[in-house]
Design an enzyme around this catalytic site. Structure first.
Site, PDB file in Angstrom:
ATOM      1  N   ARG A 112       0.862  -1.179   0.000  1.00  0.00           N
ATOM      2  CA  ARG A 112       0.000   0.000   0.000  1.00  0.00           C
ATOM      3  C   ARG A 112       0.906   1.239   0.000  1.00  0.00           C
ATOM      4  O   ARG A 112       2.121   1.126   0.106  1.00  0.00           O
ATOM      5  CB  ARG A 112      -0.922   0.013   1.222  1.00  0.00           C
ATOM      6  CG  ARG A 112      -0.192   0.105   2.559  1.00  0.00           C
ATOM      7  CD  ARG A 112      -1.160   0.174   3.721  1.00  0.00           C
ATOM      8  NE  ARG A 112      -0.458   0.410   4.987  1.00  0.00           N
ATOM      9  CZ  ARG A 112      -1.062   0.589   6.154  1.00  0.00           C
ATOM     10  NH1 ARG A 112      -2.372   0.557   6.220  1.00  0.00           N
ATOM     11  NH2 ARG A 112      -0.352   0.804   7.242  1.00  0.00           N
ATOM     12  N   CYS A 116       4.487   8.088  -5.669  1.00  0.00           N
ATOM     13  CA  CYS A 116       5.432   9.198  -5.549  1.00  0.00           C
ATOM     14  C   CYS A 116       4.606  10.453  -5.318  1.00  0.00           C
ATOM     15  O   CYS A 116       3.715  10.774  -6.125  1.00  0.00           O
ATOM     16  CB  CYS A 116       6.253   9.334  -6.825  1.00  0.00           C
ATOM     17  SG  CYS A 116       7.064  10.940  -7.006  1.00  0.00           S
ATOM     18  N   ASN A 150      -4.559   8.186   4.357  1.00  0.00           N
ATOM     19  CA  ASN A 150      -4.423   7.366   5.562  1.00  0.00           C
ATOM     20  C   ASN A 150      -2.954   7.274   5.954  1.00  0.00           C
ATOM     21  O   ASN A 150      -2.110   6.885   5.131  1.00  0.00           O
ATOM     22  CB  ASN A 150      -4.954   5.947   5.309  1.00  0.00           C
ATOM     23  CG  ASN A 150      -4.965   5.102   6.572  1.00  0.00           C
ATOM     24  OD1 ASN A 150      -5.773   5.327   7.464  1.00  0.00           O
ATOM     25  ND2 ASN A 150      -4.065   4.130   6.653  1.00  0.00           N
ATOM     26  N   GLU A 151      -2.653   7.665   7.181  1.00  0.00           N
ATOM     27  CA  GLU A 151      -1.300   7.503   7.727  1.00  0.00           C
ATOM     28  C   GLU A 151      -0.213   7.976   6.759  1.00  0.00           C
ATOM     29  O   GLU A 151       0.730   7.249   6.434  1.00  0.00           O
ATOM     30  CB  GLU A 151      -1.056   6.043   8.115  1.00  0.00           C
ATOM     31  CG  GLU A 151      -1.931   5.557   9.248  1.00  0.00           C
ATOM     32  CD  GLU A 151      -1.627   4.123   9.671  1.00  0.00           C
ATOM     33  OE1 GLU A 151      -2.011   3.744  10.784  1.00  0.00           O
ATOM     34  OE2 GLU A 151      -1.000   3.378   8.874  1.00  0.00           O
ATOM     35  N   CYS A 159      10.664  10.158  -1.166  1.00  0.00           N
ATOM     36  CA  CYS A 159      10.854   9.511  -2.467  1.00  0.00           C
ATOM     37  C   CYS A 159      12.025  10.200  -3.148  1.00  0.00           C
ATOM     38  O   CYS A 159      12.081  11.435  -3.208  1.00  0.00           O
ATOM     39  CB  CYS A 159       9.593   9.627  -3.325  1.00  0.00           C
ATOM     40  SG  CYS A 159       9.821   9.026  -5.028  1.00  0.00           S
ATOM     41  N   CYS A 161      13.123   9.908  -6.368  1.00  0.00           N
ATOM     42  CA  CYS A 161      13.104   9.803  -7.829  1.00  0.00           C
ATOM     43  C   CYS A 161      13.448  11.147  -8.475  1.00  0.00           C
ATOM     44  O   CYS A 161      13.575  12.177  -7.802  1.00  0.00           O
ATOM     45  CB  CYS A 161      11.740   9.314  -8.298  1.00  0.00           C
ATOM     46  SG  CYS A 161      10.438  10.565  -8.179  1.00  0.00           S
ATOM     47  N   GLU A 307      -7.288   4.929  15.435  1.00  0.00           N
ATOM     48  CA  GLU A 307      -6.944   3.514  15.314  1.00  0.00           C
ATOM     49  C   GLU A 307      -6.182   3.052  16.542  1.00  0.00           C
ATOM     50  O   GLU A 307      -5.368   3.792  17.099  1.00  0.00           O
ATOM     51  CB  GLU A 307      -6.053   3.250  14.096  1.00  0.00           C
ATOM     52  CG  GLU A 307      -6.739   3.226  12.763  1.00  0.00           C
ATOM     53  CD  GLU A 307      -5.783   2.754  11.671  1.00  0.00           C
ATOM     54  OE1 GLU A 307      -4.851   1.982  11.987  1.00  0.00           O
ATOM     55  OE2 GLU A 307      -5.962   3.161  10.517  1.00  0.00           O
ATOM     56  N   LYS A 356      -4.298 -10.059   8.238  1.00  0.00           N
ATOM     57  CA  LYS A 356      -5.324 -11.001   8.693  1.00  0.00           C
ATOM     58  C   LYS A 356      -5.120 -11.460  10.132  1.00  0.00           C
ATOM     59  O   LYS A 356      -6.059 -11.963  10.759  1.00  0.00           O
ATOM     60  CB  LYS A 356      -5.394 -12.205   7.758  1.00  0.00           C
ATOM     61  CG  LYS A 356      -4.131 -13.025   7.623  1.00  0.00           C
ATOM     62  CD  LYS A 356      -4.338 -14.168   6.642  1.00  0.00           C
ATOM     63  CE  LYS A 356      -3.041 -14.931   6.360  1.00  0.00           C
ATOM     64  NZ  LYS A 356      -2.093 -14.127   5.569  1.00  0.00           N
TER      65      LYS A 356
END
Length: 689
Positions: A112, A116, A150-151, A159, A161, A307, A356
């Site tokens: 996930r 970039c 999210n987060e 990154c 690049c 969370e 899981k």
């Protein structure tokens, strides 16, 4: 803009991922949510591939059904923008949208957060998705909150690049204006690093040896800002379509990569994902410190625990479960430290995928046979009697100064020793909590005047503006406690010359000549002048030259024997203390107690088994008592006049807190936590006002 009253009480719920389950399970879930007291779920966080299965082709039918079903069962929605995990088709269409590591490796599909932050194709598709979601659900009565991405920065906070290199150069041009200014700031005269064209500048990728320290520091600043621009892009869409719906994105506590002081100003309510290790010696301290900085980011505003795990997580080497009672205790601690909502990842434990084995509110065994389900259901019912806490404030007379820029700078390589900021901060925090203090966190350029005592565990990086703020605070009557290796460099990572910490020499009444970095088998000792108490010193000690400062403690060994270890100096109407080494927790408790009492801040020595927080609720006080020991009970003699919050029931004079036991006691008038006298006689602790 965020109004907790729209939820009808404290928020309770979880991430909900219905796309992982058949439709018949959705209806069972809605009924179980009612049974558990759930009033909010975070929805569609990882749903991009289901909402847009092919580029430009959207499918909202299943989400319409889920939101309508939840609303019919009294469950509100914290709707995500679904951009946290791009679908595989995006990487196929734009191979260069995949991020690149410092070693030049372009990451692959299968996890996930595979994007970039500089890639325009990713940004365009994300923006279009957010617009479609906002327009479709803008008037749905279940929609109470937007959950952006999210987060951020959890997996990819940098990154390296070519696209990010170009954005970095643009960021630097806006910051410095000219190459001459950049060369001066980066100290490029060293190692022949002078830049003659902007195109020559690259990210601090893997190099033969240490990269330029200022380059590294500016890169961390840029990387935080670059990801923040993604968040702003999505928020602009949401606020344009739904200005009436508040916006949040879930933080990760002390996450190294993002400057949350800057980020928090861009959201309507702070939210947190917190996963303290149940197998650690003090998970409540790990959690409490994280809770406190979340409350501090927006000036004391209550926040949402977005969370947490009901029991075990899946990503540590050894994933300890939460023993019976620990989940409830940590949630009560969150309430005590300012949470307005308690949510979990996730509602139903997954059957497949990388998470899981991460626990859920509904475990694999189903609700009927699950100890976890019984605990989460009981907590949901308990919260209904604690709605008053949504109005409570958490007053603090003491603050810890914290700055992400300092964190980045301190942990850049090529230092006298490998120093890590968080263990230092955690030790100071633990000492303050054991002295009975509520604790805020404050930025170096924030309003210090709200606090009687400001502690600075470390401020290696100290810009002139921050030093001026500290000087003003002390001169106007504040008490400052500064830790070792502070005030060493400016915002460009250049040394302040003239004896450390040069910008605060007059405030502290001393200067530091050099540092004694101790080897693993080396020890020194610290002796306090008044009490004669001695403590081991490891890792770090300093050669301190007092000018006007008073020596409170001295080193006992080696060539620094007899030299100052702890000092105090009067400056203007205030006092400044200096801590000249890495001292154990017991020594920190001792010296911080001296500083607090010297500033007329009452203290009490709280046993490690007991966690106490005091919150202000109107003209009453709420004492949050938590027994953090997993197997031993604790007997308490309580002050008179208290009743159980939410129940109004009078309390017995002697109260027994079971292992992981919790009590919320409401007192009329004002009860200062530091003024509570705690005495241990035999097996009973006595708290008296």
């Amino acid at each position: 803009m965020f109004d907790i009253n729209s939820f009808g009480g404290l928020i309770y719920g979880a991430d909900y991922n219905p796309e992982q389950w058949p439709r018949e399970t959705w209806r069972e879930d809605a009924l179980l949510m009612q049974e558990a007291g759930v009033n909010l779920v975070s929805l569609a966080i990882f749903s991009w591939a289901h909402l847009e299965p092919h580029p430009g082709a959207y499918d909202f039918a299943w989400l319409d059904e889920v939101i309508d079903l939840l609303h019919a069962h009294g469950v509100n929605v914290n709707l995500a923008t679904a951009t946290a995990s791009p679908p595989p088709w995006l990487s196929l269409r734009y191979p260069d949208s995949r991020p690149v590591t410092a070693d030049g490796i372009r990451l692959e599909v299968g996890g996930r957060q595979l994007y970039c932050p500089s890639h325009q194709g990713f940004r365009t598709h994300a923006q279009q998705l957010v617009k479609h979601i906002a327009q479709r659900y803008q008037n749905h009565p279940a929609l109470k909150l937007w959950h952006v991405n999210n987060e951020y920065g959890c997996h990819i906070d940098q990154c390296f690049c070519a696209l990010c290199a170009g954005e970095f150069r643009g960021w630097l041009q806006r910051k410095y204006g000219t190459l001459d200014a950049l060369n001066a700031a980066w100290g490029t005269a060293f190692w022949s690093q002078r830049y003659g064209e902007w195109a020559e500048i690259q990210p601090p990728r893997r190099a033969p040896t240490y990269a330029n320290p200022t380059q590294q520091l500016d890169w961390r600043r840029f990387s935080s800002d670059n990801i923040l621009s993604l968040y702003r892009m999505e928020v602009a869409v949401l606020r344009g379509v739904t200005p009436h719906i508040p916006v949040t994105t879930n933080f990760l506590g002390f996450l190294p990569g993002l400057d949350y002081f800057k980020w928090a100003q861009e959201e309507d309510v702070v939210s947190l994902d917190a996963y303290p290790d149940p197998s650690g010696p003090t998970p409540h301290l790990e959690a409490g410190m994280t809770y406190d900085i979340m409350r501090s980011l927006r000036g004391g505003q209550r926040w949402i625990l977005m969370e947490q795990a009901t029991s075990a997580v899946n990503w540590r080497q050894r994933n300890a479960l939460k023993r019976p009672g620990l989940m409830r205790l940590l949630n009560h601690q969150a309430l005590a430290h300012g949470a307005n909502g308690l949510m979990f990842f996730q509602w139903r434990a997954s059957r497949a995928g990388a998470e899981k084995f991460h626990s859920g509110m509904v475990q694999h065994v189903g609700p009927e046979r699950s100890r976890t389900w019984r605990e989460v259901k009981a907590l949901g019912q308990e919260l209904k009697s604690l709605t008053e806490l949504t109005r409570a404030q958490v007053p603090a007379r003491v603050a810890i100064m914290f700055d992400w820029n300092n964190w980045w700078a301190l942990e850049i390589d090529s230092k006298p020793s490998t120093l890590k900021l968080m263990p230092i901060v955690q030790k100071w925090y633990a000492a303050l909590r054991q002295l009975g203090q509520n604790v805020d966190f404050v930025h170096p350029e924030g309003n210090l005047s709200d606090y009687d005592v400001v502690t600075v565990p470390n401020s290696y990086l100290l810009p002139q503006a921050s030093a001026d703020n500290i000087r003003r605070y002390v001169s106007e009557g504040g008490a400052l406690v500064t830790g070792y290796f502070s005030g060493i460099v400016d915002e460009h990572e250049h040394i302040h010359l003239g004896g450390y910490p040069a910008l605060l020499n007059d405030v502290l009444g001393l200067w530091v000549e050099e540092w004694m970095v101790m080897q693993p088998d080396e020890r020194n000792h610290l002796r306090f002048n008044g009490s004669g108490e001695t403590y081991d010193v490891r890792e770090w000690a300093e050669v301190i030259h007092p000018q006007e400062a008073e020596t409170l403690a001295t080193f006992e060994d080696d060539f620094i024997a007899g030299g100052p270890a702890v000092t105090r100096h009067s400056f203007g109407a205030g006092h400044a203390y200096y801590v000249g080494g890495d001292f154990p927790l017991a020594a920190m408790i001792h010296l911080l107690e001296l500083a607090l009492n010297g500033a007329s801040v009452p203290t009490c020595r709280i046993p490690a088994q007991l966690d106490i927080t005091l919150s202000q609720l109107g003209d009453t006080q709420v004492l949050h008592l938590l027994n953090v020991h997993p197997t031993e009970s604790l007997r308490l003699n309580l002050p008179e006049g208290g009743v159980r919050l939410g129940k109004g029931a009078a309390l017995p004079q002697t109260l027994t807190l079971a292992p992981y036991g919790v009590e919320l006691i409401q007192f009329p008038g004002t009860v200062h936590l530091g003024e509570l006298q705690i005495q241990q006689a035999a097996e009973t602790l006595t708290l008296s006002h």
